[in-house]
Design a protein around this motif. Structure first.
Motif, PDB file in Angstrom:
ATOM      1  N   GLU A 169     -38.993 111.617  51.943  1.00 32.52           N
ATOM      2  CA  GLU A 169     -38.187 110.939  52.951  1.00 32.52           C
ATOM      3  C   GLU A 169     -38.739 109.520  53.169  1.00 32.52           C
ATOM      4  O   GLU A 169     -39.903 109.356  53.521  1.00 32.52           O
ATOM      5  N   PRO A 170     -37.902 108.506  52.953  1.00 33.33           N
ATOM      6  CA  PRO A 170     -38.388 107.135  53.158  1.00 33.33           C
ATOM      7  C   PRO A 170     -38.449 106.778  54.642  1.00 33.33           C
ATOM      8  O   PRO A 170     -37.706 107.318  55.456  1.00 33.33           O
ATOM      9  N   GLU A 171     -39.368 105.880  54.954  1.00 31.79           N
ATOM     10  CA  GLU A 171     -39.471 105.356  56.314  1.00 31.79           C
ATOM     11  C   GLU A 171     -40.126 103.985  56.253  1.00 31.79           C
ATOM     12  O   GLU A 171     -40.732 103.625  55.261  1.00 31.79           O
ATOM     13  N   ARG A 172     -39.998 103.237  57.337  1.00 33.03           N
ATOM     14  CA  ARG A 172     -40.652 101.930  57.422  1.00 33.03           C
ATOM     15  C   ARG A 172     -42.068 102.117  57.938  1.00 33.03           C
ATOM     16  O   ARG A 172     -42.320 102.929  58.823  1.00 33.03           O
ATOM     17  N   CYS A 173     -42.994 101.350  57.382  1.00 33.28           N
ATOM     18  CA  CYS A 173     -44.375 101.370  57.857  1.00 33.28           C
ATOM     19  C   CYS A 173     -44.406 100.750  59.248  1.00 33.28           C
ATOM     20  O   CYS A 173     -43.850  99.667  59.476  1.00 33.28           O
ATOM     21  N   ALA A 174     -45.045 101.420  60.186  1.00 34.02           N
ATOM     22  CA  ALA A 174     -45.134 100.925  61.556  1.00 34.02           C
ATOM     23  C   ALA A 174     -45.976  99.656  61.646  1.00 34.02           C
ATOM     24  O   ALA A 174     -45.781  98.842  62.540  1.00 34.02           O
ATOM     25  N   GLN A 175     -46.897  99.471  60.692  1.00 38.15           N
ATOM     26  CA  GLN A 175     -47.786  98.311  60.736  1.00 38.15           C
ATOM     27  C   GLN A 175     -47.164  97.067  60.102  1.00 38.15           C
ATOM     28  O   GLN A 175     -47.161  96.004  60.699  1.00 38.15           O
ATOM     29  N   CYS A 176     -46.625  97.190  58.869  1.00 39.10           N
ATOM     30  CA  CYS A 176     -46.144  95.993  58.157  1.00 39.10           C
ATOM     31  C   CYS A 176     -44.638  95.949  57.965  1.00 39.10           C
ATOM     32  O   CYS A 176     -44.091  94.922  57.591  1.00 39.10           O
TER      33      CYS A 176
ATOM     34  N   LYS B  33     -42.590 108.971  53.827  1.00 39.78           N
ATOM     35  CA  LYS B  33     -43.102 109.605  55.043  1.00 39.78           C
ATOM     36  C   LYS B  33     -44.311 110.473  54.715  1.00 39.78           C
ATOM     37  O   LYS B  33     -44.325 111.187  53.720  1.00 39.78           O
ATOM     38  N   ASP B  34     -45.350 110.372  55.549  1.00 41.65           N
ATOM     39  CA  ASP B  34     -46.604 111.114  55.419  1.00 41.65           C
ATOM     40  C   ASP B  34     -47.449 110.680  54.216  1.00 41.65           C
ATOM     41  O   ASP B  34     -48.357 111.395  53.805  1.00 41.65           O
ATOM     42  N   VAL B  35     -47.153 109.521  53.639  1.00 45.55           N
ATOM     43  CA  VAL B  35     -47.947 108.953  52.554  1.00 45.55           C
ATOM     44  C   VAL B  35     -48.414 107.578  53.024  1.00 45.55           C
ATOM     45  O   VAL B  35     -47.627 106.821  53.581  1.00 45.55           O
ATOM     46  N   PRO B  36     -49.704 107.244  52.823  1.00 41.69           N
ATOM     47  CA  PRO B  36     -50.192 105.933  53.264  1.00 41.69           C
ATOM     48  C   PRO B  36     -49.378 104.784  52.661  1.00 41.69           C
ATOM     49  O   PRO B  36     -48.915 104.867  51.524  1.00 41.69           O
ATOM     50  N   CYS B  37     -49.232 103.725  53.414  1.00 45.30           N
ATOM     51  CA  CYS B  37     -48.491 102.547  52.976  1.00 45.30           C
ATOM     52  C   CYS B  37     -49.304 101.790  51.923  1.00 45.30           C
ATOM     53  O   CYS B  37     -50.425 101.381  52.183  1.00 45.30           O
ATOM     54  N   ARG B  38     -48.749 101.619  50.737  1.00 48.21           N
ATOM     55  CA  ARG B  38     -49.427 100.904  49.655  1.00 48.21           C
ATOM     56  C   ARG B  38     -49.549  99.412  49.962  1.00 48.21           C
ATOM     57  O   ARG B  38     -50.508  98.777  49.577  1.00 48.21           O
ATOM     58  N   THR B  39     -48.578  98.849  50.657  1.00 47.44           N
ATOM     59  CA  THR B  39     -48.643  97.424  50.990  1.00 47.44           C
ATOM     60  C   THR B  39     -49.827  97.149  51.884  1.00 47.44           C
ATOM     61  O   THR B  39     -50.616  96.221  51.657  1.00 47.44           O
ATOM     62  N   CYS B  40     -49.993  97.947  52.911  1.00 46.33           N
ATOM     63  CA  CYS B  40     -51.135  97.768  53.812  1.00 46.33           C
ATOM     64  C   CYS B  40     -52.457  98.062  53.112  1.00 46.33           C
ATOM     65  O   CYS B  40     -53.437  97.340  53.308  1.00 46.33           O
TER      66      CYS B  40
END
Length: 145
Positions: free
Chosen positions: A120-127, A133-140
């Motif tokens: 399930e896709p979601e927007r990173c709350a930080q960037c 969803k439930d996978v760390p953001c690679r951009t951050c």
């Protein structure tokens, strides 16, 4: 091949090996029928040609890596590109899609364990980048390197 084109190719090998030596201090030009650059973790075929023959060049480097299993790529200095170490980051580099997938997996981009139907896709709350969803953001994660 004219002598000037030949020397252009030799110069390109030298500046690429010098550029890579920032990360692999032993990087140097190989001679003969082997690797163009030695003492690095991949097999790079260096080209400095006026014509563009990507499939021919990929076949050339793949023939060398069939036995070793190394990742391979082609680095091309196109006409109009400089011959200094500062110009090297602008050279064209490409590889087979299979090698790209292997490179991404080795870099840690294959950590998703769920079946793709459940993702399930979601927007990173930080960037704000898209992530799973439930996978760390690679951009951050890459920004913190």
């Amino acid at each position: 091949m004219s002598q000037s084109r030949k020397y252009r190719g030799f110069k390109t090998e030298r500046v690429v090996s010098e550029y890579l030596s920032q990360w692999w201090p032993g990087a140097t030009v190989g001679r003969g029928m082997g690797k163009d650059i030695v003492n690095i973790p991949v097999d790079i075929e260096i080209k400095s040609r006026s014509q563009f023959s990507p499939m021919e060049w990929l076949r050339q480097v793949k023939k060398r890596t069939e036995k070793t299993g190394e990742l391979s790529l082609v680095c091309v200095r196109m006409n109009g590109q400089g011959d200094s170490q500062e110009a090297v980051p602008e050279y064209l580099a490409f590889m087979s899609f299979g090698d790209l997938v292997q490179l991404l997996l080795r870099a840690g981009y294959g950590e998703i364990q769920k079946d793709s139907v459940e993702l399930e896709p979601e927007r990173c709350a930080q960037c704000g980048s898209w992530k799973i969803k439930d996978v760390p953001c690679r951009t951050c994660a890459n920004a913190n390197l």
